[in-house]
Design a protein around this motif. Structure first.
Motif, short mmCIF file in Angstrom:
data_model
loop_
_atom_site.label_atom_id
_atom_site.label_comp_id
_atom_site.label_asym_id
_atom_site.label_seq_id
_atom_site.Cartn_x
_atom_site.Cartn_y
_atom_site.Cartn_z
N MET A 9 -26.26 -58.35 -1.31
CA MET A 9 -25.36 -59.33 -1.62
C MET A 9 -25.22 -60.54 -0.86
N LEU A 10 -25.74 -60.51 0.62
CA LEU A 10 -25.38 -61.36 1.37
C LEU A 10 -26.89 -62.75 0.88
N ALA A 11 -28.03 -62.24 1.14
CA ALA A 11 -28.50 -62.29 0.59
C ALA A 11 -28.88 -63.42 -1.05
N ILE A 12 -28.25 -62.83 -1.57
CA ILE A 12 -29.30 -63.50 -2.51
C ILE A 12 -27.75 -64.17 -2.38
N ARG A 13 -26.84 -64.18 -2.14
CA ARG A 13 -25.70 -65.42 -1.96
C ARG A 13 -26.23 -67.16 -1.07
N GLY A 14 -26.94 -66.70 -0.24
CA GLY A 14 -27.50 -67.12 0.92
C GLY A 14 -26.29 -67.90 2.44
N ILE A 15 -26.12 -66.59 2.38
CA ILE A 15 -25.27 -66.21 3.39
C ILE A 15 -25.59 -65.54 4.46
N THR A 16 -25.51 -66.68 5.38
CA THR A 16 -26.22 -66.61 7.49
C THR A 16 -25.23 -65.85 8.19
N VAL A 17 -25.13 -65.13 8.89
CA VAL A 17 -24.01 -64.38 9.04
C VAL A 17 -24.04 -64.30 10.58
N THR A 18 -22.67 -64.90 10.90
CA THR A 18 -23.25 -65.22 12.93
C THR A 18 -22.33 -63.80 13.35
N TRP A 19 -22.47 -62.55 13.94
CA TRP A 19 -21.13 -61.72 13.79
C TRP A 19 -20.56 -61.90 15.72
N SER A 20 -19.26 -62.27 15.33
CA SER A 20 -18.56 -63.60 16.21
C SER A 20 -17.04 -62.33 16.25
N SER A 21 -17.05 -61.30 15.64
CA SER A 21 -15.31 -61.13 15.56
C SER A 21 -14.89 -60.83 16.56
N ASP A 22 -15.76 -61.07 17.73
CA ASP A 22 -15.09 -60.85 19.08
C ASP A 22 -14.79 -62.20 19.40
N ALA A 23 -15.21 -62.65 19.22
CA ALA A 23 -14.33 -64.05 19.68
C ALA A 23 -13.42 -64.96 18.85
N TYR A 24 -13.46 -64.21 17.51
CA TYR A 24 -12.31 -64.62 16.46
C TYR A 24 -10.86 -63.76 16.97
N LEU A 25 -10.90 -62.70 17.62
CA LEU A 25 -9.90 -61.95 18.04
C LEU A 25 -9.61 -62.58 19.34
N ASP A 26 -10.54 -63.44 20.41
CA ASP A 26 -10.20 -64.33 21.44
C ASP A 26 -9.16 -65.57 21.00
N PHE A 27 -10.06 -66.07 19.49
CA PHE A 27 -8.90 -67.13 19.09
C PHE A 27 -7.60 -67.17 19.14
N LEU A 28 -7.76 -65.73 18.29
CA LEU A 28 -6.89 -65.45 18.20
C LEU A 28 -5.34 -65.25 19.28
N TYR B 184 -6.97 -69.49 7.90
CA TYR B 184 -7.89 -70.00 6.77
C TYR B 184 -9.26 -69.40 7.53
N ASN B 185 -10.05 -68.49 6.67
CA ASN B 185 -11.63 -68.24 6.55
C ASN B 185 -12.18 -69.73 6.39
N THR B 186 -13.10 -69.00 7.57
CA THR B 186 -14.78 -69.39 8.04
C THR B 186 -14.90 -69.04 6.63
N PRO B 187 -16.33 -70.38 5.76
CA PRO B 187 -18.21 -69.89 5.81
C PRO B 187 -18.16 -68.31 6.12
N ASN B 188 -18.00 -67.87 7.41
CA ASN B 188 -18.63 -66.83 8.35
C ASN B 188 -17.55 -65.64 8.68
N ARG B 189 -16.86 -65.55 7.28
CA ARG B 189 -15.86 -64.57 6.71
C ARG B 189 -16.42 -63.12 7.42
N TYR B 190 -17.43 -63.02 6.58
CA TYR B 190 -18.06 -61.33 6.87
C TYR B 190 -18.33 -61.30 8.49
N GLY B 191 -19.25 -62.19 9.31
CA GLY B 191 -19.27 -62.63 10.56
C GLY B 191 -17.61 -62.12 11.59
N ASP B 192 -16.53 -63.34 11.32
CA ASP B 192 -15.83 -62.95 12.00
C ASP B 192 -14.53 -62.12 11.14
N TYR B 193 -14.99 -61.35 10.49
CA TYR B 193 -13.97 -59.83 10.52
C TYR B 193 -15.07 -58.52 10.75
#
Length: 219
Positions: free
Chosen positions: A59-78, A27-36
């Motif tokens: 688009m992210l600003a309008i939606r109030g989305i704060t992005v944490t850049w975490s794709s490498d951590a996400y791949l490490d998790f997988l 399942y994706n997290t609220p940080n989908r953009y940063g994870d992917y």
């Protein structure tokens, strides 16, 4: 709406088209953009804020989305948490040649990034409606340097032609050119398909998933 992957696998297995794989849905997290979003493709490098097209920033600003850049951590998790857990608890064939990853849109980007970053873990990737606009031109430079060996890996791409998918033609064409340059052969270890009239929707990805599975896991 789901991709109906279980139904596709059951039908293909009954036909004798594929050995039925175990599917792990994450399942994706609220940080989908940063994870992917593949971090290391950008000049700023690992764990730094990548450049982002103005349209996406707005688009992210309008939606109030704060992005944490975490794709490498996400791949490490997988690779170090999810896959070992599955291999330890289920009857898997854990080798690279029988392990694939797939996703759509931003999930298509992270699937491509996964097979490039961990070619010893993932032997195949399927990228549906890959969201190229947010990674042009950086992803193409990265692909030229890191695409895995076509003798041991397989990559599937597709896209529709309508709405958001209609913006993917140029990016997919550039990616296809690089695939050819790196020694991939269409319909052998690489597929790139265009589905007329399809748009960015689980409904259409469900219609296309069987073809990707047959390519990834043929008998």
């Amino acid at each position: 709406k789901t991709w109906e992957i279980a139904e596709a696998i059951e039908k293909l297995a009954e036909e004798g088209s594929i050995p039925p794989p175990i599917v792990v849905g994450i399942y994706n997290t609220p940080n989908r953009y940063g994870d992917y979003l593949p971090t290391q493709i950008f000049p700023e490098g690992k764990n730094k804020r990548p450049s982002m097209p103005l349209k996406m920033r707005l688009m992210l600003a309008i939606r109030g989305i704060t992005v944490t850049w975490s794709s490498d951590a996400y791949l490490d998790f997988l690779v170090t948490k999810v896959k070992p857990f599955i291999d330890q608890n289920y009857r898997t064939n854990p080798g690279r040649d029988t392990t694939g990853i797939l996703g759509s849109s931003m999930g298509g980007l992270i699937s491509l990034y996964s097979i490039c970053q961990f070619p010893e873990t993932f032997g195949k990737a399927a990228c549906f409606s890959t969201h190229w606009p947010v990674v042009i031109p950086h992803m193409f430079d990265y692909m030229q340097q890191t695409l895995p060996d076509p003798r041991t890996h397989k990559i599937y791409f597709d896209r529709g032609t309508e709405k958001l998918d209609g913006t993917y033609a140029a990016g997919q064409s550039a990616a296809d050119t690089i695939m050819e340059q790196q020694g991939y052969i269409q319909d052998k270890n690489w597929i790139s398909k265009v589905f007329q009239g399809h748009y960015h929707s689980e409904e259409y990805w469900a219609q296309r998933v069987a073809g990707a599975l047959k390519f990834m896991f043929p008998l």
